[in-house]
Scaffold this motif. Sequence first.
Motif, PDB file in Angstrom:
ATOM      1  N   LYS A  24       0.834  -1.205   0.000  1.00 33.64           N
ATOM      2  CA  LYS A  24       0.000   0.000   0.000  1.00 33.64           C
ATOM      3  C   LYS A  24       0.866   1.251   0.000  1.00 33.64           C
ATOM      4  CE  LYS A  24      -3.643   2.320   2.631  1.00 33.64           C
ATOM      5  NZ  LYS A  24      -4.495   2.259   3.865  1.00 33.64           N
ATOM      6  N   SER A  28       1.233   4.202  -2.862  1.00 33.61           N
ATOM      7  CA  SER A  28       1.039   5.621  -2.538  1.00 33.61           C
ATOM      8  C   SER A  28       2.210   6.454  -3.051  1.00 33.61           C
ATOM      9  CB  SER A  28       0.884   5.811  -1.026  1.00 33.61           C
ATOM     10  OG  SER A  28      -0.304   5.206  -0.570  1.00 33.61           O
ATOM     11  N   ASN A 233       0.789   8.355   3.876  1.00 35.57           N
ATOM     12  CA  ASN A 233       0.697   6.968   3.419  1.00 35.57           C
ATOM     13  C   ASN A 233      -0.586   6.699   2.642  1.00 35.57           C
ATOM     14  OD1 ASN A 233       3.134   5.776   4.611  1.00 35.57           O
ATOM     15  ND2 ASN A 233       2.175   6.214   6.581  1.00 35.57           N
ATOM     16  N   THR A 234      -1.391   7.745   2.393  1.00 31.95           N
ATOM     17  CA  THR A 234      -2.672   7.515   1.731  1.00 31.95           C
ATOM     18  C   THR A 234      -2.827   8.390   0.497  1.00 31.95           C
ATOM     19  OG1 THR A 234      -3.943   9.204   2.921  1.00 31.95           O
ATOM     20  CG2 THR A 234      -3.672   7.059   4.005  1.00 31.95           C
ATOM     21  N   GLN A 236      -5.574   9.621  -0.568  1.00 30.40           N
ATOM     22  CA  GLN A 236      -6.484  10.723  -0.243  1.00 30.40           C
ATOM     23  C   GLN A 236      -5.713  11.938   0.277  1.00 30.40           C
ATOM     24  OE1 GLN A 236      -9.429   9.747   2.714  1.00 30.40           O
ATOM     25  NE2 GLN A 236     -10.395  11.755   2.641  1.00 30.40           N
TER      26      GLN A 236
END
Length: 290
Positions: A24, A28, A233-234, A236
């Motif tokens: 993940k 990112s 880490n995202t 969004q």
Amino acid sequence: MIELNKINPIGIGTYKLDLENKDKTLQSLLYSVNKGQNFMSTSLLYDNCNVVDFLCDFFKQVNKDNIFLTCHLEPYIEKKEDVEKQLEEYLKRMNINYVDALQVHISYASKIPLLETYEEISKLVEKGKIRYISASNTSFEELKEIQKYFKLYSFEGVYNLECKYYENVGLIDFCKANNIKFVCYQALRRNNIAKMNYPFLVELANKYNKTQNQILLNWMIKEKALNTIIKTNTIQNIDSNLQSLDFTLENEDIELLNNFQDKRFNSIEIDWKNQGGITIDKLASQFKIN
């Protein structure tokens, strides 16, 4: 190799990357690059070299020439040979041929005279292993001494709405006068500024239909002409950070941000020699909200 005028002002931070969810996190980072982020700062100290090792996977998918990479020399540099030795460890762990900028992470990391360490860094420029010399977390006097003998590309230092130490002592103005790019870390104080919910900042967020962090990033980058390092880490949050530059603050609102600071930070005497006090790299970590 990336040109200096093409560097995105919102840099990719790597401190405390989520390495428990590597897939993940990697996605990112790749998303950040696809969105135009191309500046990255990292250190062997981050998670005991695990972050640098993780970046090896990143550079398997991203051409190093498309990323401006800054690396830090860490405690302790006890002899001149340690400078190139640390750089070689970066190159080996990330499986790359060069880094763009190399800097002593904090002054006390060098047990030999700081100028001798920077002389060794300059030799690495001549060897083609690094492109630029940078500095980080020095006192104003130390920075002026380094700049006297070595042309610096950037200075990485703490700066945010609440903690304006380097602005107060004149270091940021010195950087601008000498064409040294000031790069802010803890620009959002790891979301602690937003957690304070300062009424004027909440009002500005509502006025512009933005988040408090977007207001802060817009102000630092567009109005103060500073670069930032933000870890996320995202996807969004990456989008949110990049959207912080698509509006313009009114002059009266800029003045509000310019004039505010938390005086508690100004009362702290910086421990430049790491003798048990608060060192400059720990300054913005004070007064956190749990």
